[in-house]
Structure formats: structure tokens, C-alpha cells
Enzyme design. Structure first.
Site, PDB file in Angstrom:
ATOM      1  N   CYS A   2       0.821  -1.189   0.000  1.00 53.11           N
ATOM      2  CA  CYS A   2       0.000   0.000   0.000  1.00 53.11           C
ATOM      3  C   CYS A   2       0.865   1.252   0.000  1.00 53.11           C
ATOM      4  O   CYS A   2       2.089   1.185  -0.053  1.00 53.11           O
ATOM      5  CB  CYS A   2      -0.905   0.011   1.231  1.00 53.11           C
ATOM      6  SG  CYS A   2      -1.872  -1.506   1.444  1.00 53.11           S
ATOM      7  N   ARG A  50      -4.749   1.328  -1.118  1.00 54.08           N
ATOM      8  CA  ARG A  50      -4.660  -0.100  -0.814  1.00 54.08           C
ATOM      9  C   ARG A  50      -4.421  -0.955  -2.052  1.00 54.08           C
ATOM     10  O   ARG A  50      -5.119  -0.821  -3.058  1.00 54.08           O
ATOM     11  CB  ARG A  50      -5.936  -0.580  -0.125  1.00 54.08           C
ATOM     12  CG  ARG A  50      -5.813  -2.028   0.366  1.00 54.08           C
ATOM     13  CD  ARG A  50      -7.092  -2.543   0.976  1.00 54.08           C
ATOM     14  NE  ARG A  50      -6.868  -3.878   1.531  1.00 54.08           N
ATOM     15  CZ  ARG A  50      -7.799  -4.788   1.689  1.00 54.08           C
ATOM     16  NH1 ARG A  50      -9.054  -4.518   1.327  1.00 54.08           N
ATOM     17  NH2 ARG A  50      -7.513  -5.978   2.194  1.00 54.08           N
ATOM     18  N   GLY A  76       2.594  -2.752   4.079  1.00 56.42           N
ATOM     19  CA  GLY A  76       3.450  -3.916   4.248  1.00 56.42           C
ATOM     20  C   GLY A  76       2.684  -5.194   4.475  1.00 56.42           C
ATOM     21  O   GLY A  76       1.492  -5.288   4.175  1.00 56.42           O
ATOM     22  N   ASP A 100      -3.892  -8.588   8.547  1.00 59.59           N
ATOM     23  CA  ASP A 100      -2.698  -8.460   9.382  1.00 59.59           C
ATOM     24  C   ASP A 100      -2.587  -7.069  10.007  1.00 59.59           C
ATOM     25  O   ASP A 100      -1.936  -6.895  11.040  1.00 59.59           O
ATOM     26  CB  ASP A 100      -1.435  -8.797   8.583  1.00 59.59           C
ATOM     27  CG  ASP A 100      -1.270  -7.963   7.319  1.00 59.59           C
ATOM     28  OD1 ASP A 100      -2.256  -7.361   6.864  1.00 59.59           O
ATOM     29  OD2 ASP A 100      -0.161  -7.926   6.771  1.00 59.59           O
ATOM     30  N   SER A 360      11.324 -12.732  -4.295  1.00 61.41           N
ATOM     31  CA  SER A 360      12.605 -12.426  -4.939  1.00 61.41           C
ATOM     32  C   SER A 360      13.746 -12.993  -4.109  1.00 61.41           C
ATOM     33  O   SER A 360      13.580 -13.331  -2.939  1.00 61.41           O
ATOM     34  CB  SER A 360      12.783 -10.913  -5.109  1.00 61.41           C
ATOM     35  OG  SER A 360      13.275 -10.325  -3.921  1.00 61.41           O
ATOM     36  N   GLY A 361      14.926 -13.060  -4.711  1.00 60.06           N
ATOM     37  CA  GLY A 361      16.113 -13.557  -4.027  1.00 60.06           C
ATOM     38  C   GLY A 361      16.970 -12.463  -3.425  1.00 60.06           C
ATOM     39  O   GLY A 361      18.110 -12.726  -3.026  1.00 60.06           O
TER      40      GLY A 361
END
Length: 635
Positions: A2, A50, A76, A100, A360-361
Site C-alpha cells: 500500500c 490499498r 506492508g 494483518d 525475490s532472491g
């Protein structure tokens, strides 16, 4: 994922202007295309855009407790929110959503500032407690999510996920921060807490800022987490522990009510993440951007995708870096000097066509010592410890000065660089390996007035201070620790956040789970770097799961056609760097800029990196970073 905005005036009880708050929030529409929300009351206004990921129906923000006394605007993901919910319900708290966000809201009620220690995730949020009269601004441990703030006329504060909403506010100081300019040309990014704008700061990672009703100045700025500064004993089964920890981090980051995917570059880090994600989530998508030449890893990525049955998509790409340079300021809000942002944006754009969340790495190189510079630093430190400081400074320093530069040669042939680094103390030597444009050349580009302003300021001081916080006997950990506070949040995570959010994609890096970082950073050096090869423990752990081409292949990164483009189109480069935006800024010496381009065009030197940074800066100075102040004032 967001975007959040806010206005807070600790001394003025008026309700902030809703129109201003709306216009600020509209500038973050790309971060949250699925909805908007606002909360206003005396002293405070919160805005939110959002991108719906979890609890699509019930997670709207800003979110308040039932009595309306605590309100949060959050950006987040909190991966352990289910465990927090269980703990909070045991204390008698009642949840109204599956979001969350609510775990932070009720966690504050239960634990106060202690909630920050319990959060496992990436986050930036503003939380208002009316009874306490306190506004808490907080950012996650590694800096995955951004939060900027500024003073407004009359003693107020404004804050936002990106720079654009703050730059559009009348009264926020927009002048050039010369220290930040010096950092940018030295490092390629502006490290926290500064921004390129004199009136705007970034909240550093792992920090919280408390603003209090009735207090003109912030009540507190404190750090709530710190990575290890000393190695621990080696685990009994380090490879097995590595696999278990990474698998847990990957599984936690598969939490979503929307389609999921994974970036797959062909390297070890993204291969490990994709392999574990595919085993935990059948039918996961994977995405690769391919390039022409030896650095193209798309064939290796395809091998991993086939092995694990991902829904794999590859796109061939070419990058016009001259065209891209002027677009960077619009994405980042300030100059950003890592040209891999261009292909990163490309892979984010490809992924967003199919998924809303991608793994992602990122982080593996910092946590498990994958960068080649760690190898050079460790070798250099070994030599330093054998030679007295006086010998290094006098003898080796003079040899370095006499040795030809050979700027375009492979690094192992550039003895002048190596000798110079050896002549310096450890922290300065390491700083020199990460510096994009060294002091003498950098200062030579500036106009006389800027040089005067910068007298006494040196970007290397930050590295000296950070490395001094670590075990003096562990040179590898010192370098990693410095990167974790500078390069990781300032470059890698800034690039990842802005390029992904530009296309409304959420990206989650499992290798940066904070328990993983704490464990990995504290490993003995030989489990990270051995025989000149980094990420040893990750290679051992992934040996049964990934092909040899991934495990033992050289680190390639994105294609590097940038130097050739700048030589072939030197006239365009010269015109931009000698154009109105650069010259009218009063920042640079026109002759020095011209000389830099001439040296690169002729092949006498490779100045591709500083030229890219200067081109990006030129785009920024043209005013392409944010809406004009007048646009907000007249809207």
C-alpha cells in the site's frame, strides 16, 4: 502492499484539510490501485491507498479500534499475524477482520512499543493513540518499506511512503541537499536518513519516531533492532538449518489471497527461493527477463523452472539507458544511480501481468557474503595485518600513485586500485571498493561554491563508524554490517520497492526475514566465504535441489550494455550534461563534465557508472520528479 500519507500538527487542534490529504494520497495511486481511505480528527489526518493482498473484503484502511481511539495507516505485510492473533485473543482482544493490519492495532493496545519486537514482516506505518496523544511512525528492521517525513509551516509534520506527496505540499523545503548530492555521486544512492531534498528525511530502518500532541519537537527517535556485530559458534548441521530456515521464510511469504509468483534470474538466490516456493505452492508462476550476450541467464532459469514445474514466462529485453535516465526521478522522487533498476522494472512489469505478489532472491549477497568485493576486502585485510600502517601508507601509497590507472582493465589487473586500497585502513579501503566516483574526481566536477559547502563532509565517515561497531577481528562481518546499513536499504531495497510499486506489484524477499538475517550474519566467516567463493552455506544447502549451472556458475547480474550505449551516443550524453538543467543548477563545472564524457567516448576510461548517475541527476533537475508545487496549491 500500500501507500500511506499523513498530516500531524502537535500544537494546532484544527482538523487537517481533507482536500490536501486527498491530493497527497492520489499521488500514491500506483502503490494501491484497489481503494483509498481517510481518517481526520483534531491534530491529525491519515490517508491510505490499498493494494489488496490479505482479507480482500475486510482489510480497508485507515483501520481503527472499535472505540475509535487508536487508528493505523499501514504499508506492508506481517507474516506472523496469525500467531499474534492467537496471543492477543488469549489476552481477551477481539478481532473483527482477518487482516494483518489489525494485529498491529491490537498489539499496540496489548504491548505498546513492544509490538515492534514481535512483528515479523516488512512494514511502515503511522499509528495514532488519541488517549496518549502520541503518533508512532515505524519502519521495518531492514528497510524493505519506506517512510519519509517533513516539517510543514507553523510546526506541523507531513509523512508519506514516497517523496512525491511531500514535494507537492506548499511550504516543504525543496532545495538541494549538498551532502546528499555528495553521497549520491559517491555511492549511487542517498543513504538514510537524508533525501536529496533539504526539507525531507527518511525514517531509518529499525527505527521508530514518536510525535506527541502539545510538543513542538519529536518526543523520541529510537532504534528497536540491530543485526549481529559478532559471529557465533558454527551450528552442528549448518546446511540443514539453512534449508529449514529458508523454507520457513518462503512458506511464510506465500501468505496471500491473490496470485503468486517468483522472480527467477538463473542465479543461486532466486533459484533457491523459487525451488522452495514451487514445492510449497503448486503451480506458482516464475518470471525471467533475458538479455543478449554472455550475461543472459534465461536458459539456466528455464532449467530450474522445468525441474519444479513452474508456470514460467520469459521476456527478451533491450534497455535504452539514455531514455530511461530521465524516467528515474519520476519513479524514485530523487536521483537513483543503480542502472539495474531498468531491467528490474521490466521484470516487475512482466510479473504484474500475471500475479499480484512475487518472491525475490534479494538479500542473499549481503547476508551470506555473495559479493566479489567481500573476497577482495578479506584478502586485502589479510595483507594489511602483515604490514605496519606506516609501510602501507608510505610505500604502498606511493606505488599506487605511480602505477598507471588502467581503468578499463579487469579488476585483477587494476593494481593501482588494489594498491590504493591496501594503503588505506580497513574501513576506508572497503569504502573505496563501493565508491562509484572517488573523492578527487567527484570534487573536481563541482562548481567552486559547492566544493566550499562540502568542506569537512566525507561519505566515508559513515562506513568508518559502522565498521567500528563490529568485531574488529571479523573483517567480513564488518563489511556485511556496513552494507546492511547502507547499500541494502539505500540501493537494493529502494530499487525493489519503487520499481515494483510503480506497477502495483508486491515483492517479498524471504532471504531478508529478520531471523534469517540474525542467523546468517552471525555465521563464522568460513561458512559464508571460502576459497574465494561466497554464499558457501547456501550452496551446500541447495546442492540437492538446484543444477550445477546454478550452484557453480559465475555471478552475472543484469546485462551491462550501458558503457557502449554512452560511447555510441556520446553527443546526446554531452548535450544533456552540458544542457540548461545542469548548467543553470550552479552545481557543476561545465569543462569537467565535458572532459568526463570525452574520456569515456575515447575509451581512455570507463565512466559509464558516473555518467549514468549524472544523466539521472539531469532528469531530476529538469523537474521530472514530482508535480509542481503550484499544481497542489491551485487544485
Amino acid at each position: 502492499m500500500c501507500g500511506l500519507t499523513g498530516l500531524f500538527h502537535p500544537l494546532d487542534p484544527a482538523i487537517p484539510d481533507r482536500g490536501t490529504l486527498t491530493r497527497m494520497t492520489d499521488l500514491l495511486r500506483h502503490r494501491g490501485p484497489d481503494g483509498e481511505g481517510f481518517h481526520t480528527e483534531p491534530h491529525l489526518g491519515l490517508g491510505h491507498r490499498r493494494l489488496a493482498i490479505v482479507d480482500l473484503a475486510g482489510g480497508a484502511q485507515p483501520m481503527a479500534t472499535p472505540d475509535g481511539k487508536v487508528v493505523i495507516s499501514f504499508n506492508g505485510e506481517i507474516y506472523n499475524h496469525a500467531a499474534l492473533r492467537t496471543a492477543l485473543e488469549a489476552l481477551g482482544h477481539v478481532f473483527r477482520t482477518r487482516s494483518d493490519t489489525e494485529s498491529i492495532l491490537l498489539g499496540w493496545r496489548a504491548w505498546g512499543l513492544g509490538v515492534l519486537d514481535r512483528l515479523d514482516g516488512m512494514f511502515a506505518f503511522a499509528l495514532w493513540d488519541r488517549d496518549r496523544g502520541e503518533l508512532l511512525l515505524a519502519r521495518d528492521r531492514l528497510g524493505e518499506k519506506p517512510l519519509h517525513y517533513a516539517r510543514t509551516p507553523g510546526g506541523g509534520f507531513a509523512f508519506a511512503s514516497e517523496l512525491a506527496p511531500l514535494l507537492a505540499l506548499p511550504g516543504v523545503a525543496r532545495g538541494m541537499n549538498h551532502a546528499a548530492l555528495e553521497d549520491f555521486l559517491a555511492l549511487g544512492y542517498v543513504p538514510d536518513p537524508h533525501s536529496m531534498h533539504i526539507g525531507i528525511q527518511r525514517l531509518p530502518p529499525a527505527h521508530a519516531l514518536v510525535l506527541r500532541r502539545g510538543a513542538a519537537e519529536p518526543a523520541a527517535l529510537y532504534r528497536y533492532w540491530q543485526p549481529p556485530t559478532r559471529a557465533a559458534a558454527a551450528p552442528a548441521d549448518a546446511a540443514g538449518e539453512m534449508t529449514r530456515r529458508l523454507d520457513a521464510a518462503v512458506r511464510a511469504r506465500l501468505m496471500a489471497d491473490v496470485p503468486l509468483g517468483s522472480f527467477l534470474s538463473g542465479g543461486l538466490d532466486s533459484g533457491a527461493v523459487t525451488a522452495l516456493a514451487a514445492q510449497a505452492h503448486k503451480g506458482i508462476a516464475s518470471f525471467t527477463i533475458g538479455f543478449e550476450g554472455a550475461e543472459d541467464e534465461s536458459a539456466i532459469a528455464a532449467m530450474v523452472a522445468e525441474r519444479y514445474g513452474t508456470e514460467h514466462r520469459t521476456q527478451s529485453a533491450t534497455a535504452d539507458y539514455l531514455a530511461a535516465a530521465r524516467g528515474q526521478a519520476a519513479i524514485f522522487g530523487e536521483p537513483f544511480g543503480d542502472h539495474s533498476a531498468v531491467p528490474t522494472l521490466a521484470v516487475c512489469t512482466l510479473a504484474r501481468k500475471h500475479v499480484t505478489v512475487a518472491l525475490s532472491g534479494d538479500g542473499g549477497d549481503e547476508v551470506f557474503a555473495g559479493y566479489r568485493r567481500y573476497r577482495f576486502h578479506k584478502l586485502s585485510e589479510g595483507v594489511r595485518r602483515m604490514l605496519p600502517a606506516g609501510v602501507r601508507r608510505q610505500v604502498i601509497g606511493r606505488l599506487a600513485a605511480a602505477y598507471p590507472a588502467m581503468a578499463r582493465a579487469p579488476r585483477w589487473l587494476r593494481a593501482r586500485n588494489t594498491l590504493t586500497e591496501l594503503s588505506l585502513d580497513s574501513a576506508l579501503g572497503y569504502y573505496r571498493t563501493v565508491c562509484k566516483l572517488h573523492h578527487e574526481r567527484r570534487r573536481g566536477l563541482y562548481a567552486a561554491g559547492v566544493r566550499t559547502t562540502l568542506d569537512g563532509y566525507d561519505p566515508s565517515d559513515r562506513f568508518i563508524g559502522l565498521m567500528a561497531e563490529c568485531d574488529p577481528e571479523d573483517s567480513l562481518l564488518q563489511a556485511q554490517y556496513a552494507d546492511l546499513h547502507t547499500y541494502l536499504p539505500g540501493d537494493i531495497l529502494t530499487k525493489l520497492d519503487r520499481t515494483s510499486m510503480a506497477v502495483s506489484l508486491e515483492v517479498r524477499p524471504p532471504l531478508l526475514a529478520h531471523p534469517m538475517v540474525e542467523w546468517g550474519m552471525a555465521l563464522p566467516a568460513h561458512l559464508k566465504l571460502q576459497g574465494g567463493v561466497g554464499k558457501q552455506i547456501l550452496r551446500q544447502a541447495m546442492a540437492p535441489m538446484l543444477p550445477d549451472e546454478v550452484l557453480s556458475g559465475p555471478k552475472r547480474g543484469f546485462a551491462q550494455g550501458i558503457a557502449g550505449q554512452f560511447r555510441e551516443r556520446a553527443e546526446v550524453v554531452r548535450a544533456r550534461l552540458g544542457g540548461e538543467a545542469m548548467l543553470d543548477s550552479g552545481l557543476f563545472d561545465a569543462v569537467a563534465l565535458h572532459r568526463l564524457v570525452d574520456e569515456h567516448e575515447s575509451g581512455r576510461a570507463d565512466h559509464a557508472q558516473p555518467i549514468w548517475q549524472l544523466l539521472v541527476l539531469e532528469g531530476f533537475l529538469r523537474g521530472e520528479s514530482a508535480p509542481a508545487e503550484a499544481e497542489m496549491a491551485q487544485a
